[in-house]
Motif scaffolding. Structure first.
Motif, PDB file in Angstrom:
ATOM      1  N   ALA A   1     -56.681  10.607  22.064  1.00  0.00           N
ATOM      2  CA  ALA A   1     -57.784   9.835  21.492  1.00  0.00           C
ATOM      3  C   ALA A   1     -57.363   9.166  20.181  1.00  0.00           C
ATOM      4  CB  ALA A   1     -58.987  10.747  21.242  1.00  0.00           C
TER       5      ALA A   1
ATOM      6  N   ASN B   1     -51.147  12.202  29.786  1.00  0.00           N
ATOM      7  CA  ASN B   1     -52.129  12.948  30.578  1.00  0.00           C
ATOM      8  C   ASN B   1     -51.440  14.038  31.398  1.00  0.00           C
ATOM      9  OD1 ASN B   1     -54.253  13.848  32.143  1.00  0.00           O
ATOM     10  ND2 ASN B   1     -55.063  11.801  32.529  1.00  0.00           N
TER      11      ASN B   1
ATOM     12  N   THR C   1     -54.347  18.006  24.023  1.00  0.00           N
ATOM     13  CA  THR C   1     -53.659  16.746  24.316  1.00  0.00           C
ATOM     14  C   THR C   1     -54.655  15.586  24.399  1.00  0.00           C
ATOM     15  OG1 THR C   1     -53.666  17.286  26.692  1.00  0.00           O
ATOM     16  CG2 THR C   1     -51.675  17.817  25.448  1.00  0.00           C
ATOM     17  N   ASP C   2     -55.880  15.866  24.825  1.00  0.00           N
ATOM     18  CA  ASP C   2     -56.923  14.824  24.825  1.00  0.00           C
ATOM     19  C   ASP C   2     -57.228  14.362  23.401  1.00  0.00           C
ATOM     20  OD1 ASP C   2     -57.133  14.852  27.562  1.00  0.00           O
ATOM     21  OD2 ASP C   2     -59.007  16.000  27.640  1.00  0.00           O
ATOM     22  N   GLN C   3     -57.268  15.310  22.459  1.00  0.00           N
ATOM     23  CA  GLN C   3     -57.507  14.959  21.049  1.00  0.00           C
ATOM     24  C   GLN C   3     -56.374  14.092  20.508  1.00  0.00           C
ATOM     25  OE1 GLN C   3     -57.984  18.713  19.016  1.00  0.00           O
ATOM     26  NE2 GLN C   3     -59.831  19.248  20.144  1.00  0.00           N
TER      27      GLN C   3
ATOM     28  N   PHE D   1     -55.125  21.064  27.544  1.00  0.00           N
ATOM     29  CA  PHE D   1     -55.621  19.730  27.864  1.00  0.00           C
ATOM     30  C   PHE D   1     -56.645  19.249  26.830  1.00  0.00           C
ATOM     31  CE2 PHE D   1     -54.770  21.150  32.476  1.00  0.00           C
ATOM     32  CZ  PHE D   1     -53.432  20.820  32.347  1.00  0.00           C
ATOM     33  N   GLN D   2     -57.443  20.144  26.297  1.00  0.00           N
ATOM     34  CA  GLN D   2     -58.360  19.765  25.212  1.00  0.00           C
ATOM     35  C   GLN D   2     -57.563  19.224  24.018  1.00  0.00           C
ATOM     36  OE1 GLN D   2     -61.012  22.990  24.104  1.00  0.00           O
ATOM     37  NE2 GLN D   2     -61.512  23.419  26.247  1.00  0.00           N
TER      38      GLN D   2
ATOM     39  N   LYS E   1     -52.572  16.815  32.394  1.00  0.00           N
ATOM     40  CA  LYS E   1     -53.457  17.352  33.440  1.00  0.00           C
ATOM     41  C   LYS E   1     -53.282  16.562  34.737  1.00  0.00           C
ATOM     42  CE  LYS E   1     -58.214  19.001  34.055  1.00  0.00           C
ATOM     43  NZ  LYS E   1     -58.648  18.447  35.331  1.00  0.00           N
TER      44      LYS E   1
END
Length: 390
Positions: A57, A70, A52-54, A49-50, A72
């Motif tokens: 962004a 998302n 995919t968040d990057q 998740f870290q 998560k």
């Protein structure tokens, strides 16, 4: 940790596993949601998740990701997940499938197959289509934080591979004319890839050649045989209009012979020259955010090419090699898995999914050769139990 019977047996008899991973076209989100419930995978999903968040962004506002990125949220509340059509988009499905198969692999290492023991007992690795990338990650033989760092790098890589593949073929819509033509043929869900089951390799190559020549299908209209899966099951990649033309030309013959024509749940024509511009696009626009310091010499176990069957340990940096292998070059599954019948020490296959499609493809080759080898898929609850039995 108690050692499973299978691993103990192979270790004591110097026998080897062949590890393999699946590719596009398999449902993955339900399988991933089940894996998300495993306590042993908390750190794995945190890193997922870290990462995919990057990605979100940087590129989350791209129209390809108009229903979000998302995982998560989708795993915690499956009812919030987008439609199957959206989940099949290459920028979503390629990382989603990769996440699923690596979660299966990590779970097996946490439940009785420590990485050093598994690598020591593995004679070869490959993966069907994008699965070869998962195979390369596993072939590095990394553990702990080193593995999670490499996994994050590979997850970025597979996202941008799917992302750039979709840039080459950005059209998710099917014209009314093509939809009606497929309906008249009795075919559903037209797409840029289709499975043809029944013809031999030579027979299908001849019919594709006849279709391209007789209908003047050249340039981006060309039909390609993109994946040679089993002796009588292959995939065509082309514009949906060209695939409809092929189907219409040969439908009567296929119906008579009871051969099958089935569109794949995918949104780009992988494994063919249609995708030639995807690699330059990736290098120009996205490669700078994808750390990939991984070379063939870093592989602790042979990982076999899905294009020509060579051992990737002989290669330099693997980034562009893997990219071309998945998006541009045709796949010859028999070459990728040839060690299963050429290496006498390899006595069992462990498949990490998702689903059981690649396991069945390998089984098709073994059946044609009249070879019996134990085959277990971690995506199958019963077979996972057999893998982990102590």
């Amino acid at each position: 940790m108690t050692t499973p019977k299978l691993l103990s047996s192979f270790s004591s008899q110097s026998q080897k596993f062949f590890l393999q991973f699946g590719g596009q076209g398999s449902p993955y989100l339900k399988e991933l949601a089940k894996l998300y419930q495993e306590p042993e995978l908390k750190e794995f999903f945190d890193i997922s998740f870290q990462t995919t968040d990057q990605i979100a962004a940087r590129d989350g506002k791209n129209p390809f990701l108009n229903e979000g990125f998302n995982f998560k949220a989708w795993l915690e509340n499956p009812d919030s997940a987008p439609s199957e059509d959206y989940l099949a988009r290459a920028p979503i499905s390629v990382p989603g499938i990769f996440m699923t198969q690596i979660a299966n692999y990590v779970l097996v290492t946490k439940k009785g197959y420590p990485t050093p023991d598994l690598i020591k007992t593995t004679g070869g690795i490959s993966g069907h289509s994008q699965g070869v990338i998962a195979g390369a990650l596993v072939g590095l033989g990394k553990e702990g934080t080193d593995f999670l760092k490499a996994y994050s790098d590979f997850l970025k890589f597979v996202f941008y591979l799917g992302f750039n593949g979709q840039k080459v073929y950005p059209d998710f819509t099917i014209s009314t004319e093509i939809a009606q033509g497929n309906e008249a043929n009795g075919d559903k869900n037209p797409a840029p890839m289709a499975a043809v089951i029944g013809y031999s390799k030579d027979e299908l190559e001849d019919r594709v050649k006849q279709t391209n020549e007789s209908l003047g299908l050249t340039g981006q209209n060309t039909i390609y045989i993109s994946l040679y899966n089993t002796p009588d099951s292959m995939i065509l990649s082309a514009l949906p209009s060209s695939l409809l033309a092929f189907r219409s030309k040969w439908k009567a013959e296929m119906d008579e012979k009871k051969f099958k024509f089935v569109y794949l749940k995918t949104t780009a024509p992988f494994h063919c020259p249609f995708m030639n511009s995807s690699l330059p696009g990736f290098v120009k626009e996205d490669a700078e955010v994808v750390p990939f310091p991984y070379n063939g010499s870093d592989l602790k176990v042979p990982v076999y090419s899905i294009f020509d069957g060579h051992n990737l340990q002989k290669d330099g940096n693997l980034r562009d090699i893997l990219f071309k292998m998945v998006l541009i070059e045709p796949l010859y599954w028999d070459l990728a898995i040839a060690p299963i019948w050429n290496d006498a020490s390899i006595q069992a296959i462990i498949d990490f999914g998702p689903s059981v499609v690649s396991q069945r493809l390998t089984g098709g080759h073994l059946k044609a050769k009249n070879i019996e080898k134990q085959s277990l898929c971690a995506s199958n609850a019963k077979e996972l139990k057999a893998i982990l039995e102590v």
